[in-house]
Write a protein that holds these residues in place. Structure first.
Motif, PDB file in Angstrom:
ATOM      1  N   ASN A  96      24.525  72.820 -58.676  1.00  0.00           N
ATOM      2  CA  ASN A  96      25.070  73.323 -59.939  1.00  0.00           C
ATOM      3  C   ASN A  96      25.850  74.611 -59.718  1.00  0.00           C
ATOM      4  OD1 ASN A  96      22.801  74.929 -59.417  1.00  0.00           O
ATOM      5  ND2 ASN A  96      22.364  75.247 -61.591  1.00  0.00           N
ATOM      6  N   SER A  97      26.174  74.902 -58.454  1.00  0.00           N
ATOM      7  CA  SER A  97      26.982  76.077 -58.117  1.00  0.00           C
ATOM      8  C   SER A  97      28.455  75.692 -58.074  1.00  0.00           C
ATOM      9  CB  SER A  97      26.556  76.640 -56.758  1.00  0.00           C
ATOM     10  OG  SER A  97      27.500  77.570 -56.283  1.00  0.00           O
ATOM     11  N   LEU A  98      29.250  76.308 -58.917  1.00  0.00           N
ATOM     12  CA  LEU A  98      30.681  76.001 -58.939  1.00  0.00           C
ATOM     13  C   LEU A  98      31.345  76.406 -57.630  1.00  0.00           C
ATOM     14  CD1 LEU A  98      31.567  77.262 -62.545  1.00  0.00           C
ATOM     15  CD2 LEU A  98      30.668  75.035 -61.839  1.00  0.00           C
ATOM     16  N   GLU A  99      30.970  77.565 -57.106  1.00  0.00           N
ATOM     17  CA  GLU A  99      31.595  78.071 -55.890  1.00  0.00           C
ATOM     18  C   GLU A  99      31.226  77.225 -54.671  1.00  0.00           C
ATOM     19  OE1 GLU A  99      32.113  82.269 -53.392  1.00  0.00           O
ATOM     20  OE2 GLU A  99      30.996  82.213 -55.275  1.00  0.00           O
ATOM     21  N   SER A 100      29.952  76.877 -54.541  1.00  0.00           N
ATOM     22  CA  SER A 100      29.530  76.054 -53.403  1.00  0.00           C
ATOM     23  C   SER A 100      30.193  74.681 -53.445  1.00  0.00           C
ATOM     24  CB  SER A 100      28.004  75.895 -53.396  1.00  0.00           C
ATOM     25  OG  SER A 100      27.365  77.126 -53.126  1.00  0.00           O
ATOM     26  N   ALA A 101      30.253  74.090 -54.635  1.00  0.00           N
ATOM     27  CA  ALA A 101      30.879  72.775 -54.775  1.00  0.00           C
ATOM     28  C   ALA A 101      32.349  72.821 -54.382  1.00  0.00           C
ATOM     29  CB  ALA A 101      30.728  72.273 -56.203  1.00  0.00           C
ATOM     30  N   LEU A 102      33.041  73.882 -54.791  1.00  0.00           N
ATOM     31  CA  LEU A 102      34.459  74.014 -54.467  1.00  0.00           C
ATOM     32  C   LEU A 102      34.670  74.107 -52.961  1.00  0.00           C
ATOM     33  CD1 LEU A 102      37.387  74.388 -55.369  1.00  0.00           C
ATOM     34  CD2 LEU A 102      36.926  76.840 -55.575  1.00  0.00           C
ATOM     35  N   HIS A 103      33.892  74.960 -52.301  1.00  0.00           N
ATOM     36  CA  HIS A 103      34.049  75.126 -50.852  1.00  0.00           C
ATOM     37  C   HIS A 103      33.703  73.842 -50.098  1.00  0.00           C
ATOM     38  CE1 HIS A 103      35.155  79.284 -50.830  1.00  0.00           C
ATOM     39  NE2 HIS A 103      34.056  79.671 -51.461  1.00  0.00           N
ATOM     40  N   LEU A 104      32.630  73.177 -50.487  1.00  0.00           N
ATOM     41  CA  LEU A 104      32.205  71.974 -49.771  1.00  0.00           C
ATOM     42  C   LEU A 104      33.124  70.786 -50.049  1.00  0.00           C
ATOM     43  CD1 LEU A 104      28.355  72.333 -50.188  1.00  0.00           C
ATOM     44  CD2 LEU A 104      29.652  72.463 -48.052  1.00  0.00           C
ATOM     45  N   SER A 105      33.804  70.800 -51.195  1.00  0.00           N
ATOM     46  CA  SER A 105      34.731  69.706 -51.504  1.00  0.00           C
ATOM     47  C   SER A 105      35.916  69.675 -50.546  1.00  0.00           C
ATOM     48  CB  SER A 105      35.234  69.835 -52.945  1.00  0.00           C
ATOM     49  OG  SER A 105      36.093  70.962 -53.081  1.00  0.00           O
ATOM     50  N   MET A 106      36.142  70.793 -49.864  1.00  0.00           N
ATOM     51  CA  MET A 106      37.248  70.877 -48.908  1.00  0.00           C
ATOM     52  C   MET A 106      36.854  70.351 -47.531  1.00  0.00           C
ATOM     53  SD  MET A 106      38.633  74.684 -49.920  1.00  0.00           S
ATOM     54  CE  MET A 106      38.947  75.126 -51.630  1.00  0.00           C
ATOM     55  N   SER A 107      35.589  70.028 -47.350  1.00  0.00           N
ATOM     56  CA  SER A 107      35.127  69.513 -46.057  1.00  0.00           C
ATOM     57  C   SER A 107      35.059  67.997 -46.081  1.00  0.00           C
ATOM     58  CB  SER A 107      33.744  70.090 -45.732  1.00  0.00           C
ATOM     59  OG  SER A 107      33.204  69.458 -44.596  1.00  0.00           O
ATOM     60  N   ALA A 108      35.712  67.371 -45.126  1.00  0.00           N
ATOM     61  CA  ALA A 108      35.696  65.909 -45.036  1.00  0.00           C
ATOM     62  C   ALA A 108      34.333  65.392 -44.593  1.00  0.00           C
ATOM     63  CB  ALA A 108      36.769  65.435 -44.056  1.00  0.00           C
ATOM     64  N   LYS A 109      33.472  66.292 -44.093  1.00  0.00           N
ATOM     65  CA  LYS A 109      32.165  65.876 -43.588  1.00  0.00           C
ATOM     66  C   LYS A 109      31.127  65.744 -44.693  1.00  0.00           C
ATOM     67  CE  LYS A 109      32.809  68.074 -39.071  1.00  0.00           C
ATOM     68  NZ  LYS A 109      32.258  69.026 -38.079  1.00  0.00           N
ATOM     69  N   CYS A 110      31.402  66.295 -45.884  1.00  0.00           N
ATOM     70  CA  CYS A 110      30.421  66.342 -46.967  1.00  0.00           C
ATOM     71  C   CYS A 110      30.854  65.502 -48.156  1.00  0.00           C
ATOM     72  CB  CYS A 110      30.219  67.776 -47.449  1.00  0.00           C
ATOM     73  SG  CYS A 110      29.628  68.921 -46.204  1.00  0.00           S
ATOM     74  N   GLN A 111      29.867  64.898 -48.788  1.00  0.00           N
ATOM     75  CA  GLN A 111      30.084  64.262 -50.083  1.00  0.00           C
ATOM     76  C   GLN A 111      29.374  65.142 -51.105  1.00  0.00           C
ATOM     77  OE1 GLN A 111      28.494  60.291 -50.598  1.00  0.00           O
ATOM     78  NE2 GLN A 111      30.228  59.726 -51.888  1.00  0.00           N
TER      79      GLN A 111
END
Length: 254
Positions: A122-137
């Motif tokens: 539920n972290s907006l910042e964490s979700a944004l950063h991880l969305s840029m990684s092809a390794k994570c869903q």
């Protein structure tokens, strides 16, 4: 004195006295009035104080929710060490709940290196950063956006969490004391974390020493609900004893 330390000092003075002039803050903090004005402008933009002519006043916010911009800067070296220690619980192909705390946010660079992992947060910042990684869903909980904490909360967020199961829940808290356990500034934040706790195999509390002996309005869980606690320095004996009695593993970050 570095900026975040001075700003924390300014906040403490304003909360204690409700209104303080720029001149008084400059004398108390051993800083120029121009520096104090810049600090007050930053604190107002972060939603922490109200600027008035010649000084600043308290917002009278008792929720305990502090801007994520300020929280991220506070005790940053300690939070990085805690996150590095928590990274040992990351495995390829794992699924993880992340709360919206800035302490857990420092785990994000470690997660981004793990292949084929699933993140629910539920972290907006964490979700944004991880969305840029092809390794994570990455999945983000829907709900009311809480600006200060940069997170989504409320019934929709808690209900969304119930669709998932995770290997590990990484979380922090606003405060921890013997009587109430981990606590939050709002019931909504505590409720979101409670749902993540219920659906996680392993629960890892990441907490620096400044959170000890502090309590807020809503309890997240009991000591027995915590499988692992990671801190930046050895815990006082009273906490160490209670965690060990609860079967909790204690890790001190190097």
């Amino acid at each position: 004195m570095i900026t975040d330390e001075r700003q924390n000092q300014i906040l403490s003075i304003i909360k204690e006295r409700n209104y303080v002039s720029v001149e008084e803050l400059a004398k108390s903090c051993f800083a120029s009035q121009a520096t104090i004005r810049r600090d007050l402008n930053y604190l107002e933009q972060s939603g922490l104080v109200h600027r008035v002519r010649g000084g600043a006043s308290c917002l009278n916010d008792t929720s305990g929710e502090i801007s994520s911009l300020v929280r991220k800067q506070t005790n940053a070296p300690e939070k990085r060490r805690i996150a590095a220690a928590a990274a040992r619980f990351l495995t390829e192909g794992g699924s993880y709940f992340l709360d919206s705390s800035t302490t857990v946010g420092y785990l994000v660079p470690h997660i981004a290196k793990i292949n084929d992992c699933t993140i629910i947060t539920n972290s907006l910042e964490s979700a944004l950063h991880l969305s840029m990684s092809a390794k994570c869903q990455t999945y983000i909980c829907g709900g009311l956006v809480q600006a200060k904490a940069a997170s989504s909360i409320g019934g929709d967020a808690a209900q969304f969490v119930q669709s998932f199961n995770s290997d590990v829940f990484f979380f922090s808290c606003h405060g921890l004391d013997l009587a109430n356990g981990p606590t939050e500034g709002t019931v909504e934040q505590a409720h979101a974390k409670q749902q993540m706790l219920k659906r996680s195999r392993l629960r890892v509390l990441m907490i620096d020493h400044t959170k000890l002996d502090v309590s807020f309005v809503a309890t997240t869980c009991s000591f027995r609900d915590i499988n692992v606690v990671i801190s930046d320095m050895p815990l006082p004996e009273k906490y160490e004893r209670l965690f060990r009695e609860s079967g909790t593993e204690i890790i001190i970050a190097d």
